[in-house]
Structures are given as C-alpha cells and as structure tokens.
Design an enzyme around this catalytic site. Structure first.
Site, mmCIF file in Angstrom:
data_model
loop_
_atom_site.group_PDB
_atom_site.id
_atom_site.type_symbol
_atom_site.label_atom_id
_atom_site.label_comp_id
_atom_site.label_asym_id
_atom_site.label_seq_id
_atom_site.Cartn_x
_atom_site.Cartn_y
_atom_site.Cartn_z
ATOM 1 N N SER A 88 74.855 4.850 30.452
ATOM 2 C CA SER A 88 75.719 4.649 31.750
ATOM 3 C C SER A 88 76.693 3.495 31.640
ATOM 4 C CB SER A 88 74.478 4.040 33.040
ATOM 5 O OG SER A 88 74.231 5.559 33.473
ATOM 6 N N LYS A 101 78.731 -4.522 38.871
ATOM 7 C CA LYS A 101 78.063 -3.114 39.332
ATOM 8 C C LYS A 101 77.432 -3.439 40.603
ATOM 9 C CE LYS A 101 75.648 1.009 37.546
ATOM 10 N NZ LYS A 101 75.184 1.465 36.200
ATOM 11 N N SER A 122 76.847 6.303 34.739
ATOM 12 C CA SER A 122 76.835 5.947 36.283
ATOM 13 C C SER A 122 77.610 4.646 36.557
ATOM 14 C CB SER A 122 75.599 5.246 36.767
ATOM 15 O OG SER A 122 74.931 4.419 35.961
#
Lengths: 121, 488
Positions: free
Chosen positions: B179, B80, B155
């Site tokens: 997330s 990420k 997210s």
C-alpha cells in the site's frame, strides 16, 4: 489465537458451519452460509448486498484454497515475521485519566459510562 | 521568491530554509494554495488543516530564528488518514470513522511534529487501507495526476497523488501488502516500507497487525532517508516495535553500488508482467549493473502462494482488529437499535463498505471452527516457507530487484468487479510484508505516459542498502524528477 477468534470459533460450531471433509471438492459458499458468517461477524447485510457477497466471497475462498496444495509437513506456523518474542512490561499504570476527552467520540454516554440498549430486564 | 518552490524536494526545502531563501510560512502558504486549486479534481485530501499548518509554520520560523531548529523544522508534509492526529478528524477512509476526532497523536505524527514538520492535512485512502486503487474510500476515489481517469494506486493513493502533483513534498503511508510501494510506482514517486517493527504502529489504525508497517512516499530516496531517520526507533507503546539501533540513513546514501549483489527473481518476469513494464525494469537493472552492482538470479519457489497466503492472514487479522468497531465507544452508531445485537450488526453493516465487509467475512470464515487448520494455520505455515525462501536468497544477495506492480496505472472502475484481479496487483509486493522485510519502489521509466516502478527488497534492517541503491540509481536517472504537465 486472538480472543475474538476463539469466540468466533466457538460460535461457528454452534451455528453449524460444517468443516470441509474433502480437499478435492470445489469450494463455494451459498447464501445461507454467507448469512451465518455475517452473523458471526456482527454484520447486517442488505438483501441486494448479500447476493453479491455470496459470489465474491466464493471467488475469494476458492482462490485461497490453492494453499491446500502446498506441502507444509513439519513446517512451524509463523508467529512473528522476525521470530521476535512478545515483549513484556511491568503492570503499572502509565496513562493519565483522559476519559472525558476520549468519550467525546461516543454517541451516548452518561456519568462517564457508555450507554447501550437494555440487556438485562 | 522563486515561482516553483513546489517542485523542490524536502532536502532542498530544508537547505533553503536554513539559508533563509524563504520561510516555512511562505512554502506552507504556497502548498496550501496549490491544494485548494487542484484537489477538487484529484481528491487526494480528506482534511486540509490549513490554520494549524500556518500556525505550526510560524512557530517553526520562530524556532529557527531562535537557533533551535529540529531535523524537519518547517518541512511541510501530509499524513495518511490512518494515523491518529489529536483533535483532527481521523477517518481511515471509512463512514465508520467519518466523525472520529482522534484524542491523541500516533507516534509517527508525534515524532514528525517534535522534529518541527508542518502537517498540511490528512490524505485519502482505501477504506481501512483495504484496496489497491483507492476506490474503496468512503470519500470517493483519488485520481492519478498523470491521467485523471486512472487510479493513483492504493491504499495510500491520496498520499501518492498529493506527492506526485506537487501538493506536498512528502506524505506518510502504511503498507500491509504493498500500500505504499504500489501507489508510489503508479504515480512516479518513491515509496518506502521499512522492516516490520522498525517504525511504531502506535496510533496507526490497525488492519493486519503482523503485516502493517508505516513508511513514507517522497520524490527522492534522499528524502525517504531523512524521514525514516526521524520516524524509526523503539516505542514502548507498540508491543511489536523492535529495539534496534537507528543508523544515519542520509549519511549512508553516498557509497557507490560497486560490488552490491542484486538478485533477480525469474518468476517476476513471467507472463503476469506487462511487456513494456518489463523492458523499463530491465533497463533499470542495466543501470545498476553499470554502476558496479553484480546481478545474479535468485529463486523464490513459493512466490505464487504469496497472494493466497496474504488473503488468509490479512483478513483473519482484520476480522479481529475491526471487531472493536461496535457502535458504542466511537465510530458510526445505528439509530434506534432494538437491542444490543441489532446495534452491533447495523452499526457495522452501515458503517463499513463492501470490501471491508468482504475481508471481515473472509477472516471470520478462515478462523471459524473446522476451517482454522485448513486455512489460517496452513497460511501461517506457507508464510514460513515464503520467509525461508527470502532468507535463503539473502544469503547470496544484498538486495532483490524487480517490478513493483504488474502494469502501470489502470483505469478507475476497471478492476472493481472481480476482487481477485484487484488482489493480484500486489503480487510482487506482498512477499516483503509476509516476511517482514524492508522494500522501496523508485520511478524507473514510463509506459504510454504512465510511470513504472523499480522494486527493491532487502533483508531485515536492510533499509540502508535499499535507500543507497535507490539514491545512486536516481543520481544516474531523472525519472523521479518527472512531473505531470498540469502540475508543473
């Protein structure tokens, strides 16, 4: 409390954000208050942004205001999710000098210093 | 070489690499080509580190030939874009950092690299991890491989989409309010958020420091166990990282569920939950019961307050953390500032997107003089009540099971008008963050062709039971093997 929060709290009283005195009045924010908060947070809001922010921020504040109904008498505020205490370490230098590499991310540097607009005449 | 290496899990790839069925270079090259072919429509990656990946894979093959393979030697994965990666763009999904080349590696990145893993690239995400649909990213929304008009969740939406579309067998994520788990649920992947303090946050760009935790999105519980074993453990560079022994998570998977006490929260199945999703989750609970788990009801009386509590604590911490972005040391800097104040305000006003600004302002408001007690202190008290609810529940059960998200993936653009509607997406996941608990989402069915997730929460350091429960469930079901048609 975080240092930044202390600074913000101190500034808030200076610019006149009034504390709530009634738990029953519906919470909403007006444009002036939102602009003050933006100033405290060092955020420039464009005019078209400001109107939307007033509406959405009011929604958020009204939403979180339901916490006021919870009975929290004699409840200790949480400081750490697992109640762990802050670990301390010896005050010794452990990192290498990596200044030049780190400063590659800065927009303006000179002689190893960060440049900002003139603050002292 | 087989044609469908992209369908293999990390554990399967590891076995094949050991057997010499194919090389790390071959699987890396194949996945890079898949990313190149598919990512224009998914937008799952912000940066693809192809040259670096091929060089790392080559080294991994050489290391293996020399008989020195690490635990993840040659295994491809994506990070990420919230994790600092030395000399690689680390944008955090924001215009603020779209020119930030990290000068060092996050501990998670370092540990995976030291174990021999191959980084394919950096995945898209909601800006500063603030969002539940990946629509707040400066780099544009990510599309769900199951339906490109829908969100992959957020997210960690780039990570979930990449894993679901078989562009990467695994990806890292971070979870502040759901997330990792919500995007995993919405894409039919496995998402693990460890106990607060289990994994180092060093080099993970901070959103809300008392809630943030690093984890992984994979296609099986076994893979999540493999990765957690490498990423978990004490790190002196994160002052909240806890020194707690790291068990062999993979070895713990094989124990049966016989006698496992599973708690069900009645409120989880109230009106807020989509009816078809409820049916899928209840069917999953029945599977656990057939395997010997003992189901009972537990009560979390303050559950309704978890979302408002979160939206005081998280923005408060975000307003403090994001004060470091000043246009001076790194990040976006406004041009021609007339003074220092103007430099701060315009750099931040231009660099941050609308949702990030709202959260900074919400945090500034709840921390400001006269409001601090009513909001921030109050929220930390309610947070204690919520954590107490979990402590009491875990006196009677080993795991709490329920839905991960209230509905399957919604359409991009559907919830962007009202922040509260978006925030309520995380109603089932936020409690684990507030209480610092480990949790996992595993695929448990489909509603109208869209994946549904089963959410399991454990007591602190209870990752083993969660992984075992998810793994044993996956031995009986094949939801986690389902692949969107276009990516088979």
């Amino acid at each position: 409390m975080h240092k930044a929060a202390c600074i913000i709290a101190a500034r808030a009283s200076q610019v006149g954000l009034r504390a709530r005195n009634s738990r029953n009045s519906p919470v909403s924010l007006n444009k002036e208050q939102v602009q003050r908060i933006a100033t405290l947070a060092r955020l420039k809001l464009a005019d078209e942004e400001a109107a939307e922010t007033v509406q959405k921020l009011s929604r958020i504040v009204a939403f979180v205001d339901q916490l006021s109904q919870a009975n929290t008498d004699n409840v200790t505020p949480m400081a750490h999710p697992l109640n762990a205490s802050q670990r301390l370490r010896a005050d010794v230098v452990t990192e290498l000098d990596d200044r030049d590499h780190v400063q590659e991310n800065a927009a303006a540097v000179q002689d190893g210093l960060y440049l900002v607009p003139k603050v002292i005449e | 070489m087989a044609q469908d290496l992209h369908l293999l899990t990390l554990t399967q790839i590891a076995a094949s690499l050991r057997n010499g069925d194919f090389s790390a270079c071959e699987i890396t090259d194949l996945l890079l080509r898949r990313i190149e072919a598919s990512d224009a429509s998914l937008n799952a990656f912000i940066t693809v580190t192809a040259d670096q990946a091929l060089a790392t894979a080559k080294r991994a093959d050489e290391t293996r030939a020399a008989g020195k393979a690490g635990a993840l030697n040659g295994l491809p994965l994506a990070h990420k874009d919230i994790f600092c990666t030395r000399d690689v763009l680390t944008s955090c999904g924001s215009h603020m950092l779209d020119n930030f080349v990290a000068p060092y590696d996050a501990t998670v990145v370092e540990r995976f690299a030291n174990a021999g893993a191959v980084m394919l690239g950096k995945t898209n995400m909601d800006e500063f991890a603030m969002g539940s649909s990946n629509e707040t990213s400066f780099f544009g929304p990510v599309h769900n491989p199951w339906d490109l008009e829908r969100t992959p969740g957020g997210s960690s939406g780039g990570s979930s989409a990449a894993v679901a579309a078989r562009l990467a067998p695994a990806a890292t994520g971070t979870d502040t309010g759901g997330s990792i788990r919500q995007p995993a649920a919405l894409t039919g992947t496995v998402g693990l958020k460890p106990t607060y303090g289990r994994v180092s946050r060093y080099g993970m760009i901070a959103f809300a420091s008392s809630l943030d935790q690093a984890g992984v999105i994979t296609r099986s519980a076994e893979d999540a166990a493999l990765l957690l074993g490498v990423m978990a453990g004490f790190d002196a560079r994160d002052s909240t990282c806890i020194d707690h022994p790291v068990p062999d998570y993979v070895a713990g998977l094989s124990t049966s569920l016989n006698g496992l006490r599973v708690g069900i929260v009645r409120q989880h199945f109230d009106a807020g939950l989509d009816g078809q999703t409820a049916l899928a989750v209840k069917a999953a609970l029945a599977v656990l019961e057939e395997q010997g788990a003992i189901l009972s009801e537990v009560d979390l009386p303050n559950l309704d307050l978890s979302v408002p509590t979160y939206y005081v604590v998280a923005p408060a911490e975000c307003s403090s953390n994001l004060s470091r972005f000043d246009g001076v040391r790194f990040g976006h800097r406004a041009s021609d500032p007339k003074d220092l104040f103007d430099l701060y305000c315009r750099s931040r006003g231009e660099g941050f997107g609308a949702e990030v600004k709202r959260r900074i302002m919400t945090g500034t408001y709840v921390l400001s003089a006269g409001y601090y007690d009513a909001y921030y202190l109050k929220a930390q008290q309610v947070r204690q009540l919520i954590a107490d609810d979990f402590r009491k529940a875990f006196a009677d059960v080993d795991v709490i099971a329920g839905p991960t998200a209230p509905t399957p993936a919604f359409k991009l653009g559907d919830k962007t008008d009202d922040p509260i509607t978006m925030y309520l997406n995380d109603i089932y996941t936020i409690g684990a963050n507030l209480a610092g608990l480990p949790a996992i989402s595993t695929p448990c069915g489909f509603v109208a062709g869209l994946p549904v997730g089963l959410h399991l929460v454990g007591p602190p350091w209870g990752e083993e039971a969660l992984l075992r429960c998810a793994h044993q469930y996956q031995l009986q079901t094949d939801w986690h093997l389902a692949c969107p048609e276009a990516y088979r």
